[in-house]
Design a protein around this motif. Structure first.
Motif, PDB file in Angstrom:
ATOM      1  N   GLU A  31      26.177   5.997 -13.267  1.00 50.21           N
ATOM      2  CA  GLU A  31      26.934   4.782 -13.537  1.00 50.21           C
ATOM      3  C   GLU A  31      27.628   4.901 -14.891  1.00 50.21           C
ATOM      4  O   GLU A  31      27.087   5.499 -15.818  1.00 50.21           O
ATOM      5  CB  GLU A  31      26.003   3.567 -13.551  1.00 50.21           C
ATOM      6  CG  GLU A  31      25.387   3.273 -12.208  1.00 50.21           C
ATOM      7  CD  GLU A  31      24.500   2.041 -12.231  1.00 50.21           C
ATOM      8  OE1 GLU A  31      24.203   1.521 -13.322  1.00 50.21           O
ATOM      9  OE2 GLU A  31      24.100   1.606 -11.150  1.00 50.21           O
ATOM     10  N   VAL A  44      20.802   6.988 -12.924  1.00 49.93           N
ATOM     11  CA  VAL A  44      19.935   5.878 -12.553  1.00 49.93           C
ATOM     12  C   VAL A  44      19.229   6.193 -11.239  1.00 49.93           C
ATOM     13  O   VAL A  44      19.827   6.760 -10.318  1.00 49.93           O
ATOM     14  CB  VAL A  44      20.774   4.581 -12.405  1.00 49.93           C
ATOM     15  CG1 VAL A  44      19.905   3.399 -12.069  1.00 49.93           C
ATOM     16  CG2 VAL A  44      21.565   4.320 -13.667  1.00 49.93           C
ATOM     17  N   GLY A  48      16.668   1.465 -10.142  1.00 47.09           N
ATOM     18  CA  GLY A  48      17.434   0.959 -11.270  1.00 47.09           C
ATOM     19  C   GLY A  48      16.966   1.438 -12.627  1.00 47.09           C
ATOM     20  O   GLY A  48      17.513   1.032 -13.643  1.00 47.09           O
TER      21      GLY A  48
END
Length: 85
Positions: A31, A44, A48
């Motif tokens: 990300e 990630v 999360g």
């Protein structure tokens, strides 16, 4: 998704440097975020949790190239054939 990759090209004064952040295992993703003058690229997990992060000053970043893994359409095999036939 193994294969997600981001390349970052940074101005290092008299030259440029290229860095790569790669999703190292299946199920992970990469990300990117730009916040308050900082470009942050993170690997990630599915849940999360951040595994590792690379941070660069936004004024020094020349290019940010996101290269996702090619995904197949549901129900199609690698050659575009339906596996149920």
């Amino acid at each position: 998704m193994k294969g997600d990759r981001v390349e970052i090209v940074v101005d290092a004064g008299d030259t440029t440097r290229t860095y790569e952040v790669v999703a190292s295992r299946a199920g992970r993703r990469v990300e990117t975020a730009v916040r308050r003058g900082v470009v942050e690229v993170s690997e990630v997990t599915r849940s999360g949790s951040v595994v590792r992060t690379a941070r660069f000053m936004a004024t020094r970043v020349l290019a940010l190239v996101e290269q996702p893994v090619p995904r197949e359409a549901p129900g199609e095999g690698p050659l575009g054939e339906d596996p149920r036939s």
